[in-house]
Motif scaffolding. Structure first.
Motif, mmCIF file in Angstrom:
data_model
loop_
_atom_site.group_PDB
_atom_site.id
_atom_site.type_symbol
_atom_site.label_atom_id
_atom_site.label_comp_id
_atom_site.label_asym_id
_atom_site.label_seq_id
_atom_site.Cartn_x
_atom_site.Cartn_y
_atom_site.Cartn_z
ATOM 1 N N VAL A 98 0.866 -1.187 0.000
ATOM 2 C CA VAL A 98 0.000 0.000 0.000
ATOM 3 C C VAL A 98 0.899 1.233 0.000
ATOM 4 O O VAL A 98 1.911 1.268 0.712
ATOM 5 C CB VAL A 98 -0.919 0.019 1.237
ATOM 6 N N TRP A 142 -13.890 -2.974 3.744
ATOM 7 C CA TRP A 142 -12.854 -3.769 3.062
ATOM 8 C C TRP A 142 -11.902 -4.411 4.070
ATOM 9 O O TRP A 142 -11.832 -5.623 4.173
ATOM 10 C CB TRP A 142 -12.052 -2.905 2.077
ATOM 11 N N TRP A 143 -11.184 -3.593 4.840
ATOM 12 C CA TRP A 143 -10.143 -4.147 5.715
ATOM 13 C C TRP A 143 -10.724 -5.119 6.739
ATOM 14 O O TRP A 143 -10.260 -6.256 6.849
ATOM 15 C CB TRP A 143 -9.409 -3.011 6.420
ATOM 16 N N LYS A 163 -9.466 -6.363 -5.550
ATOM 17 C CA LYS A 163 -8.472 -5.306 -5.743
ATOM 18 C C LYS A 163 -9.154 -3.995 -6.150
ATOM 19 O O LYS A 163 -8.760 -2.910 -5.710
ATOM 20 C CB LYS A 163 -7.474 -5.734 -6.826
ATOM 21 N N LEU A 190 -10.474 -2.451 -3.118
ATOM 22 C CA LEU A 190 -9.365 -1.922 -2.322
ATOM 23 C C LEU A 190 -8.960 -0.536 -2.814
ATOM 24 O O LEU A 190 -8.751 0.377 -2.006
ATOM 25 C CB LEU A 190 -8.167 -2.872 -2.393
ATOM 26 N N SER A 198 -1.351 -0.032 -5.644
ATOM 27 C CA SER A 198 -1.175 -1.070 -4.642
ATOM 28 C C SER A 198 -0.903 -2.387 -5.353
ATOM 29 O O SER A 198 -0.995 -2.488 -6.579
ATOM 30 C CB SER A 198 -2.418 -1.184 -3.751
#
Length: 340
Positions: free
Chosen positions: A107, A137-138, A191, A194, A207
């Motif tokens: 990141v 997301w995380w 992705k 993200l 990323s």
């Protein structure tokens, strides 16, 4: 430069051991630390690495450490960083073994606030805290992991802060940046999500995510080893001042607070625990191992690999006559060169 850091060359009829590029880099950094009026810090670094011991794991002689007798533990010390990278590599691999779906994740910071290292680092850490609290997301996809922050500088774009992470994905498939479908390659949906979240929390959308491959511990730890090298003096002074005491390695999620892997006296994963230390035996200092490797009777193939590895990672240089070089090369062909 602290006079006690300058070693006299130890000579024999076979080899001469000299200061390496890593120790010469240490002397350069020591000088710059004095120029920013941090003499006591410079003195500690000046004696660091003066004696470095070769340690070998009792159950696995290919698993070696080059540990300084006296460590300054400074963030910009090239000798401590070499040791730090070796420890980090092993502990990242240990964490990865317990993960269900380990991936490497990179990141980056956005393209703002890049011309002040202090500001760039503060902004990046603030955005990373927001990312790790992000539920869409995380929290949804990341069980836990370990992060190593890297700082580099480019004359045109300024300071570049980014993280290399080993994460445990909470899904049952492997994820690449691009996925293959019947209609060709497309950005993986995970992705793509993200990138949206990264922009939302103020990070760069550039990323990378991919499944781990062999040697992923070294992949993350290598950034510790090169920290502060190959950068001009003025920029290095900024690192010396602004990065002092900053945490570069941390664990999160289900990897946080694991017993026997936390070092509460210094940065996480920076040292061996006492239990881990007992697993190693000391062969002697690097110079002692070098001279034991090259004897009148020939080259000791069991020891020479440790001497040559110390050369490879930049802890020493060996000056020897042509016969010794030839014999060491022949012995080297009979052993596997170990890496840290």
């Amino acid at each position: 430069m602290c006079k006690c850091t300058v070693k006299n060359e130890k000579k024999s009829s076979f080899v001469t051991v000299k200061n390496s590029w890593r120790l010469r880099a240490l002397f350069r950094i020591e000088k710059l630390i004095r120029e920013v009026d941090q003499d006591s810090r410079a003195k500690r670094m000046g004696i660091c690495g003066n004696t470095i011991f070769v340690k070998v794991k009792k159950t696995d002689p290919t698993n070696i450490l080059y540990e300084p007798q006296l460590r300054c533990k400074d963030r910009v010390c090239p000798v401590c960083n070499a040791y730090r990278a070796s420890i980090l590599s092993r502990k990242v691999e240990e964490l990865g073994k317990d993960m269900v779906n380990p991936h490497l994740l990179t990141v980056t910071a956005n393209d703002q606030n890049r011309f002040s290292l202090k500001t760039a680092f503060q902004c990046y850490k603030a955005s990373m805290r927001l990312l790790k609290r992000e539920k869409t997301w995380w929290k949804k996809y990341i069980r836990g992991g370990v992060e190593h922050v890297e700082v580099t500088y480019n004359e045109g774009t300024g300071w570049h802060v980014h993280s290399h992470m080993l994460v445990d994905l909470a899904i049952d498939r492997k994820v690449e940046n691009m996925c293959l479908t019947d209609n060709g390659y497309f950005l993986d949906p995970l992705k793509k999500d993200l990138e949206h979240v990264l922009m939302k929390v103020g990070l760069g959308t550039i990323s990378d995510i991919r499944p781990v491959t062999e040697g992923y511990g070294k992949e993350i730890s290598k950034y510790s080893m090169k920290f502060g090298l190959d950068i001009e003096d003025d920029r290095l002074k900024e690192i010396i001042v602004d990065m002092k005491g900053k945490r570069m390695v941390s664990k999160f999620g289900n990897c946080f607070g694991r017993k026997k892997e936390d070092d509460t006296s210094s940065e996480d994963m920076e040292e061996l625990t006492p239990e881990e230390e007992d697993q190693y035996e000391t062969l002697g200092t690097i110079e002692e191992v070098v001279h034991l490797s090259f004897q009148k009777s020939g080259v000791n193939s069991k020891l020479v690999k440790y001497a040559l590895e110390a050369v490879r990672i930049g802890l020493i240089e060996i000056v020897s006559n042509e016969m010794v070089i030839r014999k060491s090369q022949e012995a080297f062909l009979n052993v596997d060169l170990v890496t840290t």
